[in-house]
Design an enzyme around this catalytic site. Structure first.
Site: not given
Ligand code: NVA
Ligand code: CP
Length: 334
Positions: A108, A135, A138, A232, A273, A318
């Site tokens: 990540r 992502h 997800q 989101d 999400c 998830r």
């Molecule tokens: N768009 C958000 C998704 C988090 C799961 C981010 O990248 O922070």
């Molecule tokens: N939805 C999601 O990816 O959550 P986290 O950032 O907690 O992993």
């Protein structure tokens, strides 16, 4: 022909056929059934995986950890500050080192290019746990949640993403909908629509699967007949905090609220999400309240806590779906 994903990386859904995505969804449902029934499924006993996080996480990290343990694997977690990658060691070198020790690598972090490079050099499957652009894990959870709600055939259903429609989640939703023949609508300010190149790619896929893609800044048009209204956060991880003021101004009309559901499909559900700023119970949420006077951001607390909300089903899914991705890519070919 039967689907075989052994040895493959899971970097973005554009790399997978609709049949392969459906296969992962079926496998996820089966692994969820087994987990709920208490049936052991330690199919990958003794394998080792590493989770490389350059950004924070609750759901994704815990899903890889619990899913990995349920499959019988050993799991190593490297947090955002504790590996040499990028600072003292290139991604290429890190990939070759980790590939010698582990059977699979989760990443990540920032640019998609980084996870693609990891996969190129690691020699073992690499899974994208979120990048700036995509992502993908997800999405498997989100579509599983939709299947549980509406049944297996999602053709003709409309999913509308409200808000920052060019972030990683919105991009990935557009891709998965195009691949699976689900109608997708991006509803947000013009400045935050998905990037043109990705839209063109998805349009081509949609032409084959029968999905309809739409882009609008009109909330009533976006919400109309939607089976899913999805949102989101307005500022994603990796974006500067200074963006909040401008984003609030731009995104405010797209805050998901009860009124949107008046024109949505009668059986419409709300999805997110997570994490979400739906109240003031977070430090960032409280700071934003103090500065801008908004007690809830991308979704009202009423909708988040209301009967249409499926956000915790998504969160649970998830784990089952990430487990399916790991199992499908690490198991021996049949
Ligand atoms: N768009 C958000 C998704 C988090 C799961 C981010 O990248 O922070
Ligand atoms: N939805 C999601 O990816 O959550 P986290 O950032 O907690 O992993």
């Amino acid at each position: 022909m039967s689907v075989n994903l052994s040895g493959r990386s899971f970097l973005k859904l554009l790399d997978f056929t609709p049949e392969e995505i459906e296969y992962l969804l079926d496998l996820s449902a089966e692994l969820k059934r087994k987990k709920h029934a208490g049936e052991p499924h330690r199919y990958l006993e003794g394998k080792n995986i590493v989770l490389l996080f350059e950004k924070t996480s609750t759901r994704t990290r815990c899903s890889f950890e619990v899913g990995g343990h349920d499959l019988g694997m050993n799991v190593t977690y490297l947090d955002p500050g504790s590996s040499q990658m990028g600072k003292k060691e290139s991604i290429e070198d890190t990939a070759r080192v980790l590939g010698r020790m582990f059977d699979g690598i989760e990443y990540r972090g920032f640019a998609q290019e980084r996870v693609e490079t990891l996969a190129k050099y690691a020699g073992v499957p690499v899974w994208n746990g979120l990048t700036t652009e995509f992502h993908p894990t997800q999405m498997i959870a989100d579509i599983l949640t939709m299947r549980e709600e509406f049944g297996r055939d999602l053709h003709g259903r409309k999913l509308t993403f409200m808000g920052d429609a060019r972030n990683n989640v919105a991009n990935s939703l557009m891709v998965v909908c195009a691949k699976l023949g689900i109608d997708f609508c991006a509803c947000g300010p013009k400045e935050n629509m998905p990037e043109k190149g990705l839209v063109a790619t998805c349009e081509k896929i949609a032409a084959e699967t029968g999905a309809h893609l739409a882009f609008t800044s009109d909330v009533a048009e976006g919400a109309k007949d939607a089976s899913v209204i999805y949102t989101d956060i307005w500022v994603s991880m990796g974006e500067p905090d200074e963006l909040w003021g401008k984003r609030i101004e731009l995104m405010r009309p797209y805050q998901v609220n009860e009124k949107m559901f008046e024109v949505a499909a009668p059986d419409a559900i709300f999805m997110h999400c997570l994490p979400s700023f739906h109240d003031r119970k977070t430090t960032i949420g409280e700071k934003i309240f103090e500065k801008y006077g908004l007690p809830e951001l991308e979704v009202t607390n009423d909708v988040f806590e209301g009967p249409r909300s499926r956000v915790f089903d998504e969160a649970e899914n998830r784990m089952h779906t990430i487990k399916a991705v790991m199992y499908a890519t690490l198991k021996d070919p049949e």
